[in-house]
Design a protein around this motif. Sequence first.
Motif, PDB file in Angstrom:
ATOM      1  N   PRO A 230      21.149  90.124  -4.990  1.00 45.71           N
ATOM      2  CA  PRO A 230      22.367  89.333  -5.197  1.00 45.71           C
ATOM      3  C   PRO A 230      22.823  88.672  -3.899  1.00 45.71           C
ATOM      4  CG  PRO A 230      22.556  91.498  -6.218  1.00 45.71           C
ATOM      5  CD  PRO A 230      21.304  91.527  -5.403  1.00 45.71           C
ATOM      6  N   ARG A 231      23.381  87.493  -4.020  1.00 44.64           N
ATOM      7  CA  ARG A 231      23.788  86.739  -2.835  1.00 44.64           C
ATOM      8  C   ARG A 231      24.824  87.506  -2.016  1.00 44.64           C
ATOM      9  NH1 ARG A 231      22.996  81.820  -0.806  1.00 44.64           N
ATOM     10  NH2 ARG A 231      24.627  80.888   0.508  1.00 44.64           N
ATOM     11  N   TRP A 232      25.721  88.234  -2.675  1.00 42.80           N
ATOM     12  CA  TRP A 232      26.740  88.978  -1.942  1.00 42.80           C
ATOM     13  C   TRP A 232      26.110  90.078  -1.093  1.00 42.80           C
ATOM     14  CZ3 TRP A 232      27.078  94.191  -2.617  1.00 42.80           C
ATOM     15  CH2 TRP A 232      26.541  94.738  -3.795  1.00 42.80           C
ATOM     16  N   LEU A 233      25.036  90.705  -1.625  1.00 44.88           N
ATOM     17  CA  LEU A 233      24.376  91.766  -0.875  1.00 44.88           C
ATOM     18  C   LEU A 233      23.606  91.184   0.304  1.00 44.88           C
ATOM     19  CD1 LEU A 233      23.592  94.703  -0.514  1.00 44.88           C
ATOM     20  CD2 LEU A 233      21.756  94.377  -2.189  1.00 44.88           C
ATOM     21  N   ALA A 234      22.947  90.037   0.067  1.00 45.77           N
ATOM     22  CA  ALA A 234      22.233  89.382   1.159  1.00 45.77           C
ATOM     23  C   ALA A 234      23.197  88.965   2.260  1.00 45.77           C
ATOM     24  CB  ALA A 234      21.479  88.169   0.629  1.00 45.77           C
ATOM     25  N   ALA A 235      24.377  88.470   1.881  1.00 47.94           N
ATOM     26  CA  ALA A 235      25.373  88.048   2.870  1.00 47.94           C
ATOM     27  C   ALA A 235      25.857  89.228   3.704  1.00 47.94           C
ATOM     28  CB  ALA A 235      26.553  87.372   2.176  1.00 47.94           C
ATOM     29  N   ILE A 236      26.048  90.375   3.057  1.00 51.86           N
ATOM     30  CA  ILE A 236      26.479  91.569   3.785  1.00 51.86           C
ATOM     31  C   ILE A 236      25.423  91.982   4.803  1.00 51.86           C
ATOM     32  CG2 ILE A 236      26.872  94.058   3.535  1.00 51.86           C
ATOM     33  CD1 ILE A 236      28.331  93.448   0.917  1.00 51.86           C
ATOM     34  N   GLN A 237      24.154  91.958   4.398  1.00 56.53           N
ATOM     35  CA  GLN A 237      23.094  92.377   5.313  1.00 56.53           C
ATOM     36  C   GLN A 237      22.961  91.411   6.491  1.00 56.53           C
ATOM     37  OE1 GLN A 237      19.440  93.949   3.814  1.00 56.53           O
ATOM     38  NE2 GLN A 237      20.278  94.315   1.783  1.00 56.53           N
ATOM     39  N   THR A 238      23.168  90.128   6.231  1.00 59.32           N
ATOM     40  CA  THR A 238      23.143  89.163   7.329  1.00 59.32           C
ATOM     41  C   THR A 238      24.316  89.412   8.276  1.00 59.32           C
ATOM     42  OG1 THR A 238      22.087  87.503   5.916  1.00 59.32           O
ATOM     43  CG2 THR A 238      23.170  86.713   7.918  1.00 59.32           C
ATOM     44  N   ALA A 239      25.503  89.601   7.707  1.00 59.88           N
ATOM     45  CA  ALA A 239      26.706  89.808   8.519  1.00 59.88           C
ATOM     46  C   ALA A 239      26.621  91.087   9.343  1.00 59.88           C
ATOM     47  CB  ALA A 239      27.938  89.835   7.631  1.00 59.88           C
ATOM     48  N   LEU A 240      25.926  92.100   8.809  1.00 62.11           N
ATOM     49  CA  LEU A 240      25.822  93.370   9.535  1.00 62.11           C
ATOM     50  C   LEU A 240      25.033  93.236  10.831  1.00 62.11           C
ATOM     51  CD1 LEU A 240      25.270  96.014   6.701  1.00 62.11           C
ATOM     52  CD2 LEU A 240      27.183  95.887   8.309  1.00 62.11           C
ATOM     53  N   ALA A 241      24.314  92.130  10.990  1.00 59.87           N
ATOM     54  CA  ALA A 241      23.594  91.928  12.254  1.00 59.87           C
ATOM     55  C   ALA A 241      24.565  91.861  13.423  1.00 59.87           C
ATOM     56  CB  ALA A 241      22.755  90.655  12.188  1.00 59.87           C
ATOM     57  N   LEU A 242      25.780  91.368  13.178  1.00 62.16           N
ATOM     58  CA  LEU A 242      26.721  91.176  14.283  1.00 62.16           C
ATOM     59  C   LEU A 242      27.123  92.495  14.952  1.00 62.16           C
ATOM     60  CD1 LEU A 242      28.176  89.094  15.935  1.00 62.16           C
ATOM     61  CD2 LEU A 242      30.071  89.167  14.297  1.00 62.16           C
ATOM     62  N   PRO A 243      27.564  93.535  14.200  1.00 56.51           N
ATOM     63  CA  PRO A 243      27.887  94.785  14.901  1.00 56.51           C
ATOM     64  C   PRO A 243      26.681  95.412  15.599  1.00 56.51           C
ATOM     65  CG  PRO A 243      28.034  95.071  12.511  1.00 56.51           C
ATOM     66  CD  PRO A 243      27.927  93.601  12.775  1.00 56.51           C
ATOM     67  N   PHE A 244      25.497  95.249  15.038  1.00 53.57           N
ATOM     68  CA  PHE A 244      24.312  95.767  15.723  1.00 53.57           C
ATOM     69  C   PHE A 244      24.073  95.005  17.021  1.00 53.57           C
ATOM     70  CE2 PHE A 244      23.452  97.519  11.530  1.00 53.57           C
ATOM     71  CZ  PHE A 244      22.904  98.758  11.844  1.00 53.57           C
TER      72      PHE A 244
END
Length: 321
Positions: A230-244
């Motif tokens: 789902p696009r919402w899940l893909a967006a979350i995984q992309t956004a999680l790159a920032l805290p890492f």
Amino acid sequence: MRPDVSADPEPRSDEGSPRAPPHDGAAAAGEDRLGAAVRRRWDRIDWARPIPPEALVIPEAHYMDVAGLGLTERQRVALNRLFACFTCELFIHFEGYVIRYLERSAHRAPYLSAPVVARFVAEERTHAEMFRRLLHRLRPDLYPTDAAPPRFLRWGRGDDAALRLAPTGTFFVLAWYFEEITLFVPRAIEARPDQSAALVAEIMALHAREEAPHVAIDERALRHLHERCPRWLAAIQTALALPFLVYVDGLIGEAWRRLVTSAGSELGLDGAQQRRLQARAPTQSDRWGTESFTRKLEGHGLAGARPLCWALRRALRVDAA
């Protein structure tokens, strides 16, 4: 997609490069053959060529305005050698991320075939070995053997935790970003060949050539993932790159402080020189790689790409293309 938070059963080496998990003899023999094939390209390098002790080995402008530090010629050359060592340690550390993640979690990306993953890992493992070998050539007093541990950037529990917690999409965003940056180190060297050692230039060029297909794998993996979740899940995984990335930036900052402390003691830098050295800006390859990465990421239209790219450009002072 849930992160794997199970205990890490794999033994570790002090250098931040993983040892292979137990497997049968046939698999081990296959890995040895693949590793030997990868290393043949690196064995063609003339590792015995001299690195003049009084010469710069990597362009100063890649890192910072060294002239503003007010160094003597001896201090300038010695600091430049430390800059090159720091770059090698960064590469070794980031290769360790890829190796460990793929060895432990490649099953989360079944769209990557086993031979592709095996070659990816073999090449990254060889890169780490070669950069440790270069460290020994650059500063044998700091790195007395080809397997000497890093001096500035140390593997810790935070690195293991980050790899366990990173979802697949997040990992491939991070891998792509780090690898994209490495592609531009030869560009900095080519701009000032007079400030570059031939051995360092050849190693950085070969490394970039072998990393380019890895970038293509990262891109393919992300496209596949975004097409099938789902696009919402893909967006979350992309956004999680920032805290890492914030975590990694803190890790690098701590390592740089160690380098500044070491340089201050070794070169006799005063307080003002150390403060100016500590306040360095992103490297040329950081900026060029970020510009290239953000342009490509947005071009693919991946969910969550725009806010991540905006944050990266702002942090590294990169203009949108």
